[in-house]
Design an enzyme around this catalytic site. Structure first.
Site, PDB file in Angstrom:
ATOM      1  N   HIS A   1       0.898  -1.001  -0.265  1.00  0.00           N
ATOM      2  CA  HIS A   1       0.368  -0.162   0.139  1.00  0.00           C
ATOM      3  C   HIS A   1       0.859   1.222   0.304  1.00  0.00           C
ATOM      4  O   HIS A   1       1.632   1.326   0.688  1.00  0.00           O
ATOM      5  CB  HIS A   1      -0.831   0.066   0.893  1.00  0.00           C
ATOM      6  CG  HIS A   1      -1.620   0.866   1.097  1.00  0.00           C
ATOM      7  ND1 HIS A   1      -1.688   2.191   2.558  1.00  0.00           N
ATOM      8  CD2 HIS A   1      -2.498   1.408   0.749  1.00  0.00           C
ATOM      9  CE1 HIS A   1      -2.426   3.724   2.142  1.00  0.00           C
ATOM     10  NE2 HIS A   1      -3.650   2.729   1.365  1.00  0.00           N
TER      11      HIS A   1
ATOM     12  N   HIS B   1      -1.060  11.030  -1.258  1.00  0.00           N
ATOM     13  CA  HIS B   1      -2.640  10.202  -1.337  1.00  0.00           C
ATOM     14  C   HIS B   1      -3.448  11.491  -0.762  1.00  0.00           C
ATOM     15  O   HIS B   1      -4.844  11.563  -1.185  1.00  0.00           O
ATOM     16  CB  HIS B   1      -2.514   9.478   0.137  1.00  0.00           C
ATOM     17  CG  HIS B   1      -3.738   9.024   0.768  1.00  0.00           C
ATOM     18  ND1 HIS B   1      -4.422   9.750   2.537  1.00  0.00           N
ATOM     19  CD2 HIS B   1      -4.628   8.019   0.857  1.00  0.00           C
ATOM     20  CE1 HIS B   1      -5.451   9.262   1.991  1.00  0.00           C
ATOM     21  NE2 HIS B   1      -5.997   7.781   1.347  1.00  0.00           N
TER      22      HIS B   1
END
Length: 308
Positions: free
Chosen positions: A57, A99
């Site tokens: 991730h 992100h």
């Protein structure tokens, strides 16, 4: 910063050579994919190859600054083929890998541009973002790491012979980002038959975004991020291949319900859950039957479930 458990750190250190070999083996074993979502397609073939797929991730983000080239390089060194990232757009229209929709948490933007709160990605040019330090917040050894453009990121993943789970982040902030993302993927050579069949999945929390991507490139494997009610799953199956939920929101029955449907490519739908960073939870979701586990600590999860 995520603190690696001592046992996991020792296991990761001692296992680097073996996991590198393991990563190469898993890459070769899945290199004969016949099409999107097939038993040996992107992220599939779990039963045949042993355990759920492990996705790093934002790279190996427990151990390197998230979404940087350092994080995906470390994932490669640890033997992980699959990396996940997040795509947003700058003021001047360049796609970058980060992100948050603000630069504050993972760069030194507040020090560099103190008068430009709230430091939104969309309010800064690509050149301004390229000059930020995206590593020091995580550790001094990563000082000077940068926020990569999507093209830079794709080139590095390609060089590393890795595969990509690409998330289009907050598309409502960036009209047309679906088409632009596909354009950059195409320019970087990521929309040829081999990449589409074996090395790329596009996902989003926005069902409209996933639907748009599927409409533009129906050959691509796509995933919806969330946990729709079982009664609503057939609607998602019309335009996506996977449902990727937060691990606390699922049960074995829910996973079975997803698997019982055929997705956009006519094959059984899949479930890749997130964010799982400890062994006990990894084993719990494995027992539920998930196909993949998205994790900041891929070494911990692989050790727990035997994934690849």
């Amino acid at each position: 910063m995520y603190v690696r458990p001592a046992a996991a750190a020792a296991a990761a250190f001692l296992g680097f050579t073996l996991t590198l070999l393991g990563g190469t083996a898993s890459y070769a074993a899945t290199a004969t994919a016949t099409g999107p979502g097939s038993a040996t397609g992107p992220g599939a073939g779990r039963a045949a190859l042993g355990g759920p797929v492990v996705y790093a991730h934002r790279g190996a983000s427990a151990y390197a600054p998230e979404n940087t080239l350092d994080a995906i390089d470390l994932a490669m060194q640890m033997g992980f083929d699959w990396v996940e990232n997040d795509v947003q757009r700058t003021k001047d229209g360049v796609l970058v890998v980060i992100h948050d929709d603000t630069l504050a948490r993972t760069t030194d933007v507040e020090q560099r541009f103190p008068g430009r709160s709230p430091w939104k990605v969309k309010d800064f040019t690509a050149a301004e973002i390229a000059g930020l330090d995206a590593g020091s917040w995580f550790g001094e050894e990563y000082a000077g790491a940068s926020v990569p453009t999507l093209r830079e990121y794709l080139d590095r993943v390609q060089r590393n012979r890795q595969r990509l789970l690409l998330e289009i982040k907050k598309p409502e902030l960036y009209p047309g980002i679906e088409e632009q993302t596909l354009q950059v993927l195409d320019e970087a050579g990521w929309l040829d038959a081999r990449h589409v069949a074996q090395r790329l999945v596009v996902q989003s929390f926005s069902a409209d975004c996933v639907r748009i991507v599927h409409g533009l490139r129906p050959d691509l494997v796509t995933a919806f991020l969330g946990t729709p009610a079982v009664a609503d799953l057939p609607r998602y199956a019309e335009f996506t291949d996977r449902i990727n939920p937060w691990h606390t929101t699922i049960s074995a029955d829910w996973v079975s319900a997803v698997h019982g449907l055929r997705g956009a490519h006519g094959r059984a739908m899949e479930v890749d859950t997130w964010i799982v960073d400890d062994a006990a939870t990894a084993r719990k979701v494995q027992a539920m039957g998930v196909d993949g586990i998205i994790t900041n600590a891929p070494d911990v999860v692989r050790e727990a479930v035997g994934g690849f």
